[in-house]
Design a protein around this motif. Sequence first.
Motif, PDB file in Angstrom:
ATOM      1  N   ILE A   1      -2.718   7.423   7.709  1.00  0.00           N
ATOM      2  CA  ILE A   1      -3.193   8.141   8.889  1.00  0.00           C
ATOM      3  C   ILE A   1      -4.288   9.110   8.464  1.00  0.00           C
ATOM      4  N   ARG A   2      -5.409   9.055   9.121  1.00  0.00           N
ATOM      5  CA  ARG A   2      -6.499   9.962   8.779  1.00  0.00           C
ATOM      6  C   ARG A   2      -6.820  10.809  10.009  1.00  0.00           C
ATOM      7  N   VAL A   3      -6.479  12.087   9.946  1.00  0.00           N
ATOM      8  CA  VAL A   3      -6.718  12.962  11.092  1.00  0.00           C
ATOM      9  C   VAL A   3      -8.054  13.676  10.919  1.00  0.00           C
TER      10      VAL A   3
ATOM     11  N   ARG B   1      -4.517  15.857   3.920  1.00  0.00           N
ATOM     12  CA  ARG B   1      -5.651  14.938   3.869  1.00  0.00           C
ATOM     13  C   ARG B   1      -5.511  14.096   2.610  1.00  0.00           C
ATOM     14  N   VAL B   2      -5.223  12.815   2.806  1.00  0.00           N
ATOM     15  CA  VAL B   2      -5.046  11.929   1.646  1.00  0.00           C
ATOM     16  C   VAL B   2      -6.352  11.205   1.348  1.00  0.00           C
TER      17      VAL B   2
ATOM     18  N   ASP C   1       2.049   5.999  -4.027  1.00  0.00           N
ATOM     19  CA  ASP C   1       2.241   5.830  -2.577  1.00  0.00           C
ATOM     20  C   ASP C   1       3.605   6.347  -2.122  1.00  0.00           C
TER      21      ASP C   1
ATOM     22  N   ILE D   1       3.879  10.119  -1.920  1.00  0.00           N
ATOM     23  CA  ILE D   1       3.227  10.678  -0.728  1.00  0.00           C
ATOM     24  C   ILE D   1       4.122  10.475   0.493  1.00  0.00           C
ATOM     25  N   ARG D   2       4.669   9.282   0.625  1.00  0.00           N
ATOM     26  CA  ARG D   2       5.527   8.991   1.768  1.00  0.00           C
ATOM     27  C   ARG D   2       6.746   9.917   1.803  1.00  0.00           C
TER      28      ARG D   2
ATOM     29  N   THR E   1       5.668   8.446   9.985  1.00  0.00           N
ATOM     30  CA  THR E   1       4.606   7.679   9.339  1.00  0.00           C
ATOM     31  C   THR E   1       4.153   8.378   8.064  1.00  0.00           C
ATOM     32  N   SER E   2       3.877   7.615   7.017  1.00  0.00           N
ATOM     33  CA  SER E   2       3.368   8.222   5.792  1.00  0.00           C
ATOM     34  C   SER E   2       1.938   8.711   6.007  1.00  0.00           C
ATOM     35  N   PRO E   3       1.607   9.894   5.473  1.00  0.00           N
ATOM     36  CA  PRO E   3       0.220  10.383   5.606  1.00  0.00           C
ATOM     37  C   PRO E   3      -0.791   9.452   4.937  1.00  0.00           C
ATOM     38  N   LEU E   4      -0.304   8.513   4.136  1.00  0.00           N
ATOM     39  CA  LEU E   4      -1.190   7.586   3.427  1.00  0.00           C
ATOM     40  C   LEU E   4      -2.155   6.837   4.335  1.00  0.00           C
TER      41      LEU E   4
ATOM     42  N   PHE F   1       6.089  14.088   1.676  1.00  0.00           N
ATOM     43  CA  PHE F   1       5.483  14.606   2.896  1.00  0.00           C
ATOM     44  C   PHE F   1       6.132  14.044   4.155  1.00  0.00           C
TER      45      PHE F   1
ATOM     46  N   ASN G   1      -4.817  10.219  -4.337  1.00  0.00           N
ATOM     47  CA  ASN G   1      -4.112   9.057  -4.845  1.00  0.00           C
ATOM     48  C   ASN G   1      -5.067   8.385  -5.848  1.00  0.00           C
TER      49      ASN G   1
END
Lengths: 268, 268
Positions: free
Chosen positions: B87-89, A88-89, A72, A75-76, B82-85, A79, A122
């Motif tokens: 957030i889902r776009v 896209r996680v 985690d 990623i934070r 914000t971490s991409p963890l 990115f 992840n």
Amino acid sequence: MKRFEQYRIGPKNRLADIAPRQRPYDLGGKKAELKELDRRARELDALQNLLYASGRRKVLLVLQGMDTSGKDGTIRWVFKRTSPLGIRVAAFKAPSTAERARDFLWRCHAVVPAAGELAVWNRSHYEDVLVPVVEGWIGKAETRQRYEHINHFEKLLTDTGTTVIKCMLHISKDEQRKRLQERLDDPAKNWKFAPEDITARKKWDAYQQAYDALLCATSTDYAPWYVIPADRKRQRNLIIAELLNTKLREMDLQLPDPVPGLEHVRID
Amino acid sequence: MKRFEQYRIGPKNRLADIAPRQRPYDLGGKKAELKELDRRARELDALQNLLYASGRRKVLLVLQGMDTSGKDGTIRWVFKRTSPLGIRVAAFKAPSTAERARDFLWRCHAVVPAAGELAVWNRSHYEDVLVPVVEGWIGKAETRQRYEHINHFEKLLTDTGTTVIKCMLHISKDEQRKRLQERLDDPAKNWKFAPEDITARKKWDAYQQAYDALLCATSTDYAPWYVIPADRKRQRNLIIAELLNTKLREMDLQLPDPVPGLEHVRID
């Protein structure tokens, strides 16, 4: 990529050869390290933009590691300068009933990156050659078969334009002890603690062995494994950010040619 | 939420009532605005963390707007901390053959936020009451029917724990001219330009009318529409960040209770 050879798994470089606590980027303290990380995060943002704009290639970053190894956090931090638009996680947990009703690659294939995308996994399909192996749910023959399926799957992805980057975040048993204790002691981190983590920790050696085996069996020319020293969080972030940037730079991404005839258009 | 009433669509507040060029946050210049935006982006990060940790509620942010209205830029700036963890776009383009073979809500339902997630939709199911309406592919009865389907769908989402936040980024026709011209003139932005943008621009009034109609028909108590003044990019970002933060604060999110009996556990 020469600089990353020391982390790349091959017949002469295995998990036990890579020390979790090393500090390859000695920049003279926290402040300098954070500044350097920010610089790399900004470069990654620019490269990811180019990947998105060029709209052809794909990138898949696989993150594996024991509990608390910092998936985690990676990623934070790595990115932190990138827009969520192009990242896209996907987080893979214990498979659901619907997932268990299919082959183990089904849920992974569903979320591979599309053209122009950078996907971060992840945990991943590699969980299926970890827990079942340690728990004895599958035997040696089936494990070997799964390695093969994985290699074929990753060949398919690379043959169709995906750069696959696989990182195992490598922490020591002692570092995990500290981090688990922190989760217990800090009320704000309590929710991250799961009693199962203690059960898994008790099987530490078996997990390391399963990791060693899968790393050897699936570190291919087209999708090699990198074992990232991860006891020191900033060092881990710096290594992964630079590995990603290097791979993206090597892709030699270009902006697409403009649509011809637009040079003199005026909007009214 | 009183402060946002002026942007909320209702019988007495329609698209034409909201000026695209206003500057509600006059903070005395660019530097102060960026600083304030950063503060809000950090608060959003903390709130999103709480949403993720508490793992029960869901948030869906829908972004709609004419070409160049700033959907991508909003995502980049509002979520910069914000971490991409979490957030889902999802970006919705012209529907594929597989998508056209199903009802128009099918592809949207597939990517609704899961518990603990914040999903951002870059365009949405509302595209299906815009292009087909302007192009005359569907008539009034079918359009009304689609509004109803949309309202029912959003009721389902809110009834099952999702906070739906819908923003239409509202730019003026003149601002769009400037931004399209910039895409033509700046080689680094060229790839973003599509000749179809000019075709759509020629139907500006018809699109505004279609927007006005859908906003009125689908701004419900449970999923209201906000029309965001978007001619000034930093003002747009400030408004949306604050709207999101306010909605998240109102959800009164709490960290989950720690698993009982862990207080005295020591990891070894």
